[in-house]
Motif scaffolding. Structure first.
Motif, short mmCIF file in Angstrom:
data_model
loop_
_atom_site.label_atom_id
_atom_site.label_comp_id
_atom_site.label_asym_id
_atom_site.label_seq_id
_atom_site.Cartn_x
_atom_site.Cartn_y
_atom_site.Cartn_z
N ARG A 38 -10.05 -19.22 -0.15
CA ARG A 38 -11.50 -19.11 0.06
C ARG A 38 -11.95 -17.68 0.33
O ARG A 38 -12.91 -17.18 -0.27
N PHE A 39 -11.27 -16.99 1.24
CA PHE A 39 -11.65 -15.62 1.59
C PHE A 39 -11.59 -14.70 0.38
O PHE A 39 -12.52 -13.94 0.10
N PHE A 40 -10.50 -14.77 -0.37
CA PHE A 40 -10.32 -13.89 -1.53
C PHE A 40 -11.35 -14.18 -2.62
O PHE A 40 -11.91 -13.27 -3.22
N LYS A 41 -11.60 -15.47 -2.85
CA LYS A 41 -12.54 -15.84 -3.91
C LYS A 41 -13.97 -15.52 -3.52
O LYS A 41 -14.77 -15.07 -4.37
N GLU A 42 -14.33 -15.72 -2.26
CA GLU A 42 -15.68 -15.40 -1.82
C GLU A 42 -15.94 -13.89 -1.93
O GLU A 42 -17.03 -13.47 -2.34
N LYS A 43 -14.94 -13.08 -1.59
CA LYS A 43 -15.08 -11.63 -1.73
C LYS A 43 -15.39 -11.27 -3.18
O LYS A 43 -16.33 -10.51 -3.46
N ARG A 44 -14.60 -11.82 -4.08
CA ARG A 44 -14.80 -11.53 -5.50
C ARG A 44 -16.19 -11.99 -5.97
O ARG A 44 -16.91 -11.24 -6.64
N ASP A 45 -16.58 -13.20 -5.59
CA ASP A 45 -17.86 -13.73 -6.05
C ASP A 45 -19.04 -12.94 -5.50
O ASP A 45 -20.04 -12.73 -6.20
N ILE A 46 -18.94 -12.47 -4.26
CA ILE A 46 -20.00 -11.67 -3.66
C ILE A 46 -20.14 -10.33 -4.39
O ILE A 46 -21.25 -9.87 -4.68
N LEU A 47 -19.01 -9.73 -4.72
CA LEU A 47 -19.03 -8.45 -5.43
C LEU A 47 -19.55 -8.60 -6.85
O LEU A 47 -20.28 -7.74 -7.36
N VAL A 48 -19.17 -9.70 -7.51
CA VAL A 48 -19.68 -9.98 -8.87
C VAL A 48 -21.20 -10.17 -8.82
O VAL A 48 -21.93 -9.67 -9.68
N LEU A 49 -21.67 -10.88 -7.79
CA LEU A 49 -23.11 -11.08 -7.61
C LEU A 49 -23.82 -9.75 -7.41
O LEU A 49 -24.87 -9.49 -8.01
N ALA A 50 -23.24 -8.88 -6.58
CA ALA A 50 -23.84 -7.57 -6.33
C ALA A 50 -23.88 -6.74 -7.60
O ALA A 50 -24.90 -6.11 -7.93
N LEU A 51 -22.80 -6.77 -8.37
CA LEU A 51 -22.71 -5.97 -9.59
C LEU A 51 -23.73 -6.45 -10.63
O LEU A 51 -24.28 -5.64 -11.40
N SER A 52 -23.99 -7.76 -10.63
CA SER A 52 -24.94 -8.32 -11.60
C SER A 52 -26.37 -7.88 -11.32
O SER A 52 -27.25 -8.00 -12.19
N GLN A 53 -26.62 -7.39 -10.11
CA GLN A 53 -27.96 -6.97 -9.71
C GLN A 53 -28.20 -5.48 -9.90
O GLN A 53 -29.26 -4.96 -9.53
N ILE A 54 -27.20 -4.80 -10.45
CA ILE A 54 -27.31 -3.35 -10.64
C ILE A 54 -27.34 -3.04 -12.14
O ILE A 54 -26.48 -3.50 -12.90
N GLY A 55 -28.34 -2.28 -12.56
CA GLY A 55 -28.48 -1.94 -13.96
C GLY A 55 -27.49 -0.87 -14.40
O GLY A 55 -26.77 -0.29 -13.58
N PRO A 56 -27.44 -0.56 -15.70
CA PRO A 56 -26.47 0.43 -16.23
C PRO A 56 -26.64 1.82 -15.68
O PRO A 56 -25.71 2.62 -15.67
N THR A 57 -27.85 2.16 -15.21
CA THR A 57 -28.07 3.50 -14.64
C THR A 57 -28.07 3.50 -13.11
O THR A 57 -28.44 4.47 -12.49
N GLY A 58 -27.68 2.34 -12.53
CA GLY A 58 -27.55 2.29 -11.08
C GLY A 58 -28.75 1.70 -10.35
O GLY A 58 -28.71 1.53 -9.15
N GLU A 59 -29.82 1.39 -11.12
CA GLU A 59 -31.01 0.83 -10.47
C GLU A 59 -30.79 -0.65 -10.18
O GLU A 59 -30.00 -1.33 -10.83
N THR A 60 -31.50 -1.16 -9.17
CA THR A 60 -31.40 -2.56 -8.81
C THR A 60 -32.22 -3.39 -9.76
O THR A 60 -33.39 -3.09 -10.02
N VAL A 61 -31.62 -4.44 -10.30
CA VAL A 61 -32.31 -5.33 -11.22
C VAL A 61 -33.11 -6.34 -10.43
O VAL A 61 -32.58 -7.00 -9.52
N ALA A 62 -34.37 -6.50 -10.75
CA ALA A 62 -35.23 -7.44 -10.03
C ALA A 62 -34.84 -8.87 -10.35
O ALA A 62 -34.42 -9.17 -11.44
#
Length: 325
Positions: A301-325
């Motif tokens: 659970r701990f390892f998977k939650e870490k990965r999923d949280i980081l994937v979620l964060a990465l999905s909110q960042i655009g190619p130039t580093g801006e936050t995607v709405a």
């Protein structure tokens, strides 16, 4: 605190014997408190034997893990008066349904949830989340998605059954030994256990608050605090002069939900603004930790939650580093 762990690498396991379709039989399970206690006792003996086989290479460790899991599944069939081949996916679901009917405190019901990782070719990977929140994954090299699901169900069933053994309950004796081990490991003082603002004191508080619960239930709770520590949230709360007792009291009754995941993702997005590529670097480490733990048959659970949280964060960042709405 004793943790039983069999470390394995990525070596391919021996192929399971093939059974002709007409020869396969599915076991109908019949649960009673007595036979579940017998299965748990067998599981404890099997895991104990597996944990004391000495130093092993990756291939040997993987074989020992597979044998331990198969032995518990076979014992499960024997003690529940089944016959033929065990359908582990059905058996795992029926096990938790039985626990719910016997009065287990399962807030979200007894549903076992499977999550297959996207892939167009083998090896396939599947994760299974148990009703209380614990997570396990396929620990073998699987050539089909169905095989990956069965592999995940096997390791989850083994841990579910083993968790029923009395040795997995938090008792006064267990707490005393765990605190003594913690003091030795962290070179602390016995008096630290009675100080709520020390790490050992907080650990003792957590154990005593969960007396009577199983180690699997305790691990589910500890996952929240592991994530808060990893995310830097605990440090931030200390800087706001929140005591450990206050933090423990608050989060001991807080479920790990989408709101908490989203907040942690936002924290990592903020870090990305200050340190570009930190999320990608942390995600690479998290994915490797998850893979190693999955192949070792550990709770994930701990390892998977870490990965999923980081994937979620990465999905909110655009190619130039801006936050995607």
């Amino acid at each position: 605190m004793e943790e039983i762990e069999i470390k394995v690498g990525s070596g391919r396991s021996a192929a399971s014997p093939r059974v002709h379709k007409n020869q396969q039989q599915t076991t109908q399970m019949h649960y009673t408190p007595h036979n579940m206690a017998s299965v748990a006792a067998d599981a404890a003996a099997t895991v104990h034997a597996s944990a004391h086989t000495g130093l092993m290479n990756d291939a040997k460790a993987k074989t020992v893990l597979k044998e331990a899991v198969d032995a518990v599944v076979n014992s499960f069939a024997k003690h529940t008066h089944g016959y033929g081949r065990v359908n582990v996916v059905e058996a795992l679901q029926e096990f938790w349904q039985m626990k719910l009917e016997r009065g287990a405190d399962l807030t979200n019901g007894a549903l076992v949830v499977y999550e297959s990782q996207p892939a167009t070719a083998p090896p396939y990977v599947c994760y299974v989340s148990l009703p209380g929140g614990s997570c396990f994954g396929s620990f073998q090299v699987c050539n089909t998605k169905a095989e990956a699901r069965r592999s995940a169900a096997k390791i989850a069933l083994m841990n579910s059954v083993f968790n029923e053994h009395p040795s997995r309950k938090i008792t006064d004796e267990f707490i005393e030994k765990a605190i003594t081990d913690a003091i030795t490991s962290f070179q602390g003082s016995p008096s630290d256990a009675d100080k709520p603002n020390t790490g050992i004191g907080a650990f003792k508080f957590m154990l005593e608050a969960n007396k009577g619960r199983s180690m699997l239930e305790f691990q589910e709770l500890m996952t929240v605090f592991q994530l808060l520590h990893w995310n830097g949230s605990l440090k931030a709360m200390r800087e706001r002069n929140c005591s450990r007792q206050e933090v423990l009291a608050h989060y001991s009754h807080r479920a790990l939900d989408d709101d908490m995941r989203s907040q942690m993702a936002l924290d990592w997005i903020a870090r990305e603004q200050e340190s570009p590529d930190i999320i990608s670097s942390e995600l690479e480490v998290a994915e490797q930790d998850l893979e190693n733990a999955r192949l070792a048959g550990r709770e994930l659970r701990f390892f998977k939650e870490k990965r999923d949280i980081l994937v979620l964060a990465l999905s909110q960042i655009g190619p130039t580093g801006e936050t995607v709405a």
